[in-house]
Design an enzyme around this catalytic site. Sequence first.
Site, PDB file in Angstrom:
ATOM      1  N   ASP A   1      -8.376  -2.894   2.985  1.00  0.00           N
ATOM      2  CA  ASP A   1      -7.152  -3.216   2.256  1.00  0.00           C
ATOM      3  C   ASP A   1      -6.370  -4.122   3.202  1.00  0.00           C
ATOM      4  O   ASP A   1      -5.578  -3.658   4.012  1.00  0.00           O
ATOM      5  CB  ASP A   1      -6.381  -1.933   1.937  1.00  0.00           C
ATOM      6  CG  ASP A   1      -5.119  -2.201   1.126  1.00  0.00           C
ATOM      7  OD1 ASP A   1      -4.886  -3.362   0.758  1.00  0.00           O
ATOM      8  OD2 ASP A   1      -4.359  -1.247   0.867  1.00  0.00           O
TER       9      ASP A   1
ATOM     10  N   SER B   1       0.862  -1.184   0.000  1.00  0.00           N
ATOM     11  CA  SER B   1       0.000   0.000   0.000  1.00  0.00           C
ATOM     12  C   SER B   1       0.896   1.230   0.000  1.00  0.00           C
ATOM     13  O   SER B   1       1.815   1.331   0.810  1.00  0.00           O
ATOM     14  CB  SER B   1      -0.888   0.004   1.254  1.00  0.00           C
ATOM     15  OG  SER B   1      -1.705  -1.137   1.297  1.00  0.00           O
TER      16      SER B   1
END
Length: 701
Positions: free
Chosen positions: A698, A481
């Site tokens: 996520d 990420s």
Amino acid sequence: MTEYNASVPLSELHYRAASGSVLSVVWAGWRTLLGTPETSGEEEALFSNFDIFLFSLIVGLLIYWFFFRQKKEEVPEFKKLTTEAAPTRETSFIEKMKKTGRNVVVFYGSQTGTGEEFANRLSKDAQRYGMRGMAADPEEYDMSELSRLTEIDNSLAVFCMATYGEGDPTDNAQDFYDWLQQGEVNLSGVKYTVFALGNKTYEHYNAMGKYVDKRLEELGASRIFDLGLGDDDANLEEDFVSWREQFWPAVCEHFGVEATGEESSIRQYELVVHTDYNMNKIYTGELGRLKSFETQKPPFDSKNPFLSSVTVNRKLNEGGDRHLMHLELDITGSKIRYESGDHVAVFPVNEAALVNQIGEILGVDLDAVFSLNNLDEDSNKKHPFPCPTTYRTALMHYLDINNPPRTNVLYELAQYASNPQEQENMRKMASSSAEGKALYQSWVLDSRRNILAVLQDFPSLRPPIDHLCELMPRLQARYYSIASSSKVHANSIHICAVVVEYKTLTGRTNKGVATNWLKNKVVTDNGHKPAVPMYVRKSQFRLPFKPSSPVIMIGPGTGIAPFMGFIQERGWLRSQGKEVGETVLYYGCRHKAEDYLYREELEEFERTGVVTQLNVAFSRDQGEKVYVQHLMKKNKEHLWKLIHTDNAHIYICGDARNMARDVQNTFYDIAAELGAMSHAQAVDYIKKLMTKGRYSQDVWS
């Protein structure tokens, strides 16, 4: 004389005639010769009649040439192009199957390579049952031709479909997914089956495989064997092997075919050793185009990564036995664009020491140049990885030598074990028997034996290096990420990661491939900046469209990464005079003094009001462990107001197995208590937030 041209103004024609035209000169000469009114009649002519005739003829010819000539336009000769046009890619899998005598097509939706690997194994299996199979990437073919599969006798379509993220299709299956969703097509008569790859820790377990299975049936196709569900959180390999063992007998029964005999090793590639070669034509780690790292050309993607320079590599934590790091990758001049919440993919390299040990055990020259060429000339996949190359390059850049080998690898390699007991154990682990599965689980998976450990612990196992290279799966990109906002860092992408290193049950030390490789990407004192091949993959993990919407972010450990980008962006929006809603963060770590990541930055964001509420849980700074969900319960009234009244967006990043599940259960409890709902209603309430895009995750397992 100037020819009349409609595009030229009349005044320009007058100007051209007045400025010394040929006609005026000829006319003056003619008058002189013939004796015009301007010449006295008493003056004697200077020329005879013949001279005058001759001169008149010449003048006439001149006048004709100037007034009436027609320029012959030259027609350029075009040489026929003798160079052959680039071969067009076959987009019809039906025509290809007909041309090559195939009747089984195995489509794969794969993000990390496992789905593709399973598809290759199934297509290879078909040969053992008197059928011919081909593995196919749905991105490369026109999937609307699926209805034509009935044109091929005894035909079958198999789908190995992985689920990515929050129930999404993999990148290469996105178009196929869109096609399935659009319109109607009659698939009656088409035979199919689906094996799904997923992870039970995720909210939408095997959503893509389930959807394909259901949708094909809705469109009229006939399922010939039950949907297989593979769980990567448990033992995906065992799930696949068990399904496969039942699948082929069902195929035999349905089509009335029989196995051709005992299973044997079937090579898919042949070895070509290059003794006389041009070093400029040897792959040295490129993913696609030869020399692509020397001559970089956008756009950059999984087959053409950008070679980014590491400008910053610093340790984030101040103590403890772990190494948490912050890296910054320079993307200046790459034309790469990213948004907060996107992922950066990096292509790691295996540790040289492991590669050298494999070379020593197998007694091979790692710098020998070779190619593995597909024995099936009709296959789109000519090589298992870029060829020609060296064994060293293949083992370092292209092959996964760190993860435990799958059962098919053990089965294929067993023939090279000269010790009968070792050969038997390898075959047993590759079987579907209960004893074999248990042995594979304990000896390979639980002990985390990679291919080097297998070679070390089976001393009689000495396979040819080329067969080993054929069987090993491809080394995959690692995704992180992005921990920055392009609004603040347009030419830089930030990564936050923890270095993976652990002891196995056999006493060996295993190291995470990518994180240890990144750890060593240090900017030297003389200014040398190491390079990292990378590209950006888009994500659905996005800030709300309206900056005034409140956001609730929950990300313990390295789950803080995307929220650093979110917070930077919210700060930038405030600096632009935008109205920005509440920005609430729940962060957790073990010890405040050791691994409080980005502490100074977060406290500064809180001081300036960019972060309106900073909640940090230190799980091990007191006798009783405190996690982010405990802090959430303390602030439940505030959270409920943000969610239910102010339409806040919720974001969760980090561990899927425990943290994400516990946080979700906490939201259920808050909704049930403060929303006066039953547990079932609370669950439905949160699920609706997910559907509306107000609850995003996520997460990884």
